[in-house]
Design a protein around this motif. Structure first.
Motif, PDB file in Angstrom:
ATOM      1  N   LYS A 100       0.818  -1.214   0.000  1.00 62.36           N
ATOM      2  CA  LYS A 100       0.000   0.000   0.000  1.00 62.36           C
ATOM      3  C   LYS A 100       0.859   1.274   0.000  1.00 62.36           C
ATOM      4  N   GLU A 101       1.980   1.220   0.708  1.00 58.32           N
ATOM      5  CA  GLU A 101       2.789   2.440   0.859  1.00 58.32           C
ATOM      6  C   GLU A 101       3.733   2.672  -0.332  1.00 58.32           C
ATOM      7  N   ALA A 102       3.633   1.836  -1.378  1.00 54.38           N
ATOM      8  CA  ALA A 102       4.536   1.970  -2.536  1.00 54.38           C
ATOM      9  C   ALA A 102       3.809   2.610  -3.719  1.00 54.38           C
ATOM     10  N   CYS A 103       4.595   3.183  -4.612  1.00 53.26           N
ATOM     11  CA  CYS A 103       4.085   3.669  -5.907  1.00 53.26           C
ATOM     12  C   CYS A 103       2.771   4.441  -5.736  1.00 53.26           C
ATOM     13  N   LEU A 104       2.862   5.549  -5.008  1.00 55.74           N
ATOM     14  CA  LEU A 104       1.673   6.220  -4.474  1.00 55.74           C
ATOM     15  C   LEU A 104       0.750   6.831  -5.521  1.00 55.74           C
ATOM     16  N   ASP A 105       1.267   7.096  -6.704  1.00 57.74           N
ATOM     17  CA  ASP A 105       0.432   7.790  -7.697  1.00 57.74           C
ATOM     18  C   ASP A 105       0.377   7.059  -9.031  1.00 57.74           C
ATOM     19  N   SER A 106       0.785   5.806  -9.028  1.00 53.65           N
ATOM     20  CA  SER A 106       0.834   5.035 -10.264  1.00 53.65           C
ATOM     21  C   SER A 106      -0.522   4.382 -10.506  1.00 53.65           C
ATOM     22  N   HIS A 107      -1.048   4.547 -11.709  1.00 56.98           N
ATOM     23  CA  HIS A 107      -2.332   3.913 -12.046  1.00 56.98           C
ATOM     24  C   HIS A 107      -2.077   2.727 -12.972  1.00 56.98           C
ATOM     25  N   ASN A 108      -2.825   1.678 -12.759  1.00 56.91           N
ATOM     26  CA  ASN A 108      -2.720   0.533 -13.659  1.00 56.91           C
ATOM     27  C   ASN A 108      -3.489   0.829 -14.945  1.00 56.91           C
ATOM     28  N   VAL A 109      -2.741   1.227 -15.982  1.00 60.14           N
ATOM     29  CA  VAL A 109      -3.373   1.499 -17.280  1.00 60.14           C
ATOM     30  C   VAL A 109      -2.938   0.439 -18.298  1.00 60.14           C
ATOM     31  N   MET A 110      -2.575  -0.742 -17.773  1.00 60.55           N
ATOM     32  CA  MET A 110      -2.051  -1.792 -18.666  1.00 60.55           C
ATOM     33  C   MET A 110      -3.000  -2.106 -19.819  1.00 60.55           C
ATOM     34  N   PRO A 111      -4.320  -2.265 -19.558  1.00 62.46           N
ATOM     35  CA  PRO A 111      -5.201  -2.562 -20.700  1.00 62.46           C
ATOM     36  C   PRO A 111      -5.137  -1.484 -21.775  1.00 62.46           C
ATOM     37  N   ALA A 112      -5.017  -0.216 -21.362  1.00 68.81           N
ATOM     38  CA  ALA A 112      -4.909   0.864 -22.357  1.00 68.81           C
ATOM     39  C   ALA A 112      -3.569   0.790 -23.084  1.00 68.81           C
ATOM     40  N   LEU A 113      -2.506   0.428 -22.356  1.00 64.86           N
ATOM     41  CA  LEU A 113      -1.186   0.327 -23.002  1.00 64.86           C
ATOM     42  C   LEU A 113      -1.165  -0.805 -24.024  1.00 64.86           C
ATOM     43  N   LEU A 114      -1.972  -1.827 -23.775  1.00 62.24           N
ATOM     44  CA  LEU A 114      -2.038  -2.944 -24.720  1.00 62.24           C
ATOM     45  C   LEU A 114      -3.037  -2.679 -25.842  1.00 62.24           C
ATOM     46  N   GLY A 115      -3.767  -1.576 -25.713  1.00 61.22           N
ATOM     47  CA  GLY A 115      -4.730  -1.227 -26.753  1.00 61.22           C
ATOM     48  C   GLY A 115      -5.956  -2.118 -26.746  1.00 61.22           C
ATOM     49  N   ILE A 116      -6.309  -2.666 -25.596  1.00 59.65           N
ATOM     50  CA  ILE A 116      -7.499  -3.517 -25.516  1.00 59.65           C
ATOM     51  C   ILE A 116      -8.745  -2.649 -25.747  1.00 59.65           C
ATOM     52  N   PRO A 117      -9.600  -3.053 -26.683  1.00 58.08           N
ATOM     53  CA  PRO A 117     -10.751  -2.199 -27.025  1.00 58.08           C
ATOM     54  C   PRO A 117     -11.561  -1.826 -25.782  1.00 58.08           C
ATOM     55  N   GLY A 118     -11.876  -0.550 -25.675  1.00 60.02           N
ATOM     56  CA  GLY A 118     -12.696  -0.075 -24.562  1.00 60.02           C
ATOM     57  C   GLY A 118     -11.889   0.253 -23.312  1.00 60.02           C
ATOM     58  N   ALA A 119     -10.625  -0.127 -23.275  1.00 61.50           N
ATOM     59  CA  ALA A 119      -9.826   0.110 -22.066  1.00 61.50           C
ATOM     60  C   ALA A 119      -9.555   1.593 -21.892  1.00 61.50           C
ATOM     61  N   LYS A 120      -9.632   2.036 -20.660  1.00 58.45           N
ATOM     62  CA  LYS A 120      -9.481   3.460 -20.365  1.00 58.45           C
ATOM     63  C   LYS A 120      -8.102   3.773 -19.793  1.00 58.45           C
ATOM     64  N   GLY A 121      -7.620   4.957 -20.098  1.00 62.45           N
ATOM     65  CA  GLY A 121      -6.406   5.460 -19.459  1.00 62.45           C
ATOM     66  C   GLY A 121      -6.769   6.165 -18.169  1.00 62.45           C
ATOM     67  N   ARG A 122      -5.997   7.158 -17.806  1.00 64.54           N
ATOM     68  CA  ARG A 122      -6.258   7.904 -16.569  1.00 64.54           C
ATOM     69  C   ARG A 122      -7.460   8.826 -16.722  1.00 64.54           C
TER      70      ARG A 122
END
Ligand code: NG6
Ligand code: CA
Length: 508
Positions: free
Chosen positions: A398-420
């Protein structure tokens, strides 16, 4: 109803596509001071970047890809820690003798990938400090990358315009001889020490501001040093050294999943590309350095191919901040600019919280796994930690990577996947800020640019309001401040900005 079913299906598909951990090789290639408009695939005409354009064609090219700050150190701090740099004091541009800014024990992109079984290396510009309380140039240089998750490093310790011009190989300055120690300081070591001021007429690249202290390779630098003659590099050879080290390291580690952070010094000042690239564009050394960067990328891609690793390797291209023309040296970047637009359609550049400062090239390439195309989703280098943790099946404390969002589906270009849904952008120290939410951008301007750097030839009136509001798709150049017309939206966005500043973490 139909739409809901389709959406449910998409959600299910997104989840199922991401369920099993995957451990592709990961190569993050970060350019230095490369702007949104500097590559062919982002609209550049006067400079050719065939290797990067090919990655963009075969991969996913983002139109809203960001780095988190408009200078180097805070962006790199956030890339590795997944935490906004303003949360830790002293993360602005690091000086020659600055201490290690990421403390051992901090979870980083490298340490989390190590937990997923990766072998890790960083090659190129570091600029996150070494040692504690300062670097011991003639002894062991630690803590540094090896204490926060990297198995190997070959570094330019700070920037190519900051002393000393030497390589750091794991814990030591490479090729340093004991009888010629390296002494690095911020004062002239003796009254007769030649500097860019006392010996200006001997310089082969003149300075415009700063960069007038110790002279090395005929170029004035920031800071003073003596000694370490056998360890000093020629600026012209940096790209070759990084590229050779990277391609060799890839070949040696071809059997393990590996993570390589390739941090090119191109196209930071002093721009002094190898002789074979000098004069290759009409843009002067700034353009030639872009060609050199493209060459490095091509060589890395070739090494991946030669080792038959293409379908097993995710390559990500990004930059550490937006473009700058005159950053302290006379190298014709301003004079030879012509129609080239380093920041593309955006205003501002390096040091600025306007879009030109942080919206930069961002390309993800993974043949067979990523559908080629263009994505308008908002993604940021700060998100690599949570995203790659998710891809590789590592859970983050919990105390790590405080502002990182998991946008992996968007990075992979999965249809419908959202970024930030929102992203905070900062300048060097987090004094000036930008907040993007959807198409809206709030700019908080506390300090007018004091830097003498010339970032752009496009005229834009300096707006003075403390808070400004822009609509990015209608006004990408942030010219028309709508804050007076939309006071409620401004209030809501100020509240959001303050919450991000005060709540300590924004990782969902
Ligand atoms: C500034 C330097 C600039 C550059 C920058 C850091 C002067 C006058 N300007 O202080 O040339 O080195 O720091 O750039 O010294 S960065 O890309 O590493 O953030
Ligand atoms: Ca930079």
């Amino acid at each position: 109803m139909m739409i809901r079913v389709a959406l449910l299906g998409l959600t299910f598909l997104t989840c199922s596509l991401l369920k099993a951990a995957e451990t592709p090789n990961i190569i993050v290639i970060m350019a230095d001071d490369l702007g949104y408009g500097d590559l062919g695939c982002y609209g550049a005409k006067t400079v050719k970047t065939p290797h990067l354009d090919q990655l963009a064609r075969e991969g996913l090219r983002f139109t809203s890809g960001y780095c988190s700050a408009s200078t180097c150190t805070p962006t790199r701090f956030s890339l590795l820690t997944g935490t906004y740099a303003f949360r830790q004091k002293g993360t602005g541009v690091a000086p020659p003798n600055g201490p290690a800014l990421i403390k051992p024990g901090t979870e980083t992109l490298a340490s989390l990938l190590k937990r997923a079984g990766y072998t890790t290396a960083v090659v190129g510009k570091w600029h996150l400090g070494l040692g504690d309380p300062k670097p011991d140039w003639n002894g062991e240089l630690k803590p540094g990358p090896l204490e926060i998750g990297f198995d190997h490093c070959l570094l330019l310790p700070t920037t190519n315009d900051r002393v000393p011009q030497v390589y750091v190989d794991d814990h030591h300055v490479r090729n340093l001889e004991a009888d010629d120690p390296l002494r690095v300081g911020d004062k002239a070591p003796s009254p007769d020490h030649p500097t860019g001021i006392t010996h200006r007429s001997t310089l082969r690249m003149n300075w415009t501001h700063g960069h007038n202290q110790t002279i090395h390779n005929g170029i004035g630098r920031i800071g003073f040093y003596t000694g370490g003659q056998s360890a000093r590099f020629r600026d012209e050879d940096l790209a070759d050294t990084w590229t050779q080290e990277a391609t060799q390291w890839i070949t040696t580690h071809r059997k393990q999943p590996f993570f390589l952070f390739f941090a090119s010094h191109d196209i930071h000042v002093p721009r002094m590309p190898h002789e074979r690239f000098q004069g290759s564009t009409a843009l002067g050394f700034r353009g030639d350095a872009i060609v050199e960067f493209d060459w490095s990328v091509g060589a890395i891609v070739k090494a991946v191919k030669q080792n038959d690793l293409q379908s097993k390797t995710l390559i990500l291209i990004c930059s550490d901040n937006g473009p700058v023309l005159d950053d302290g040296y006379v190298d014709d970047a301003v004079e030879k600019l012509g129609n080239h637009q380093p920041a593309g359609p955006f205003s501002g550049g390096k040091y600025s919280v306007l879009e030109g400062g942080t919206r930069t090239p961002f390309i993800v390439h993974w043949p067979g796994r990523i559908q080629p195309g263009v994505s308008n989703e908002v993604v940021c280098t700060i998100d690599l930690a949570a995203s790659l943790a998710s891809l590789t099946g590592v859970s983050l404390p919990k105390e790590a990577c405080l502002d990182s969002h998991n946008v992996m589906p968007a990075l992979l270009g999965i249809p419908g996947a959202k970024g930030r849904d929102h992203l905070l952008q900062q300048d060097n120290n987090g004094t000036n800020l930008g907040l993007r939410m959807g198409e809206w951008k709030l700019v908080r301007l506390k300090q007018k640019g004091a830097s003498k750097a010339v970032v752009s030839m496009q005229k834009r009136d300096e707006k003075s309001g403390a808070y400004q509001l822009y609509h990015l798709s209608e006004d990408p150049a942030e010219q028309k401040d709508l804050s007076a017309e939309q006071p409620e939206r401004v209030e809501a966005m100020i509240a959001k900005m303050n919450a991000i500043l005060n709540q300590g973490s924004t990782r969902p």
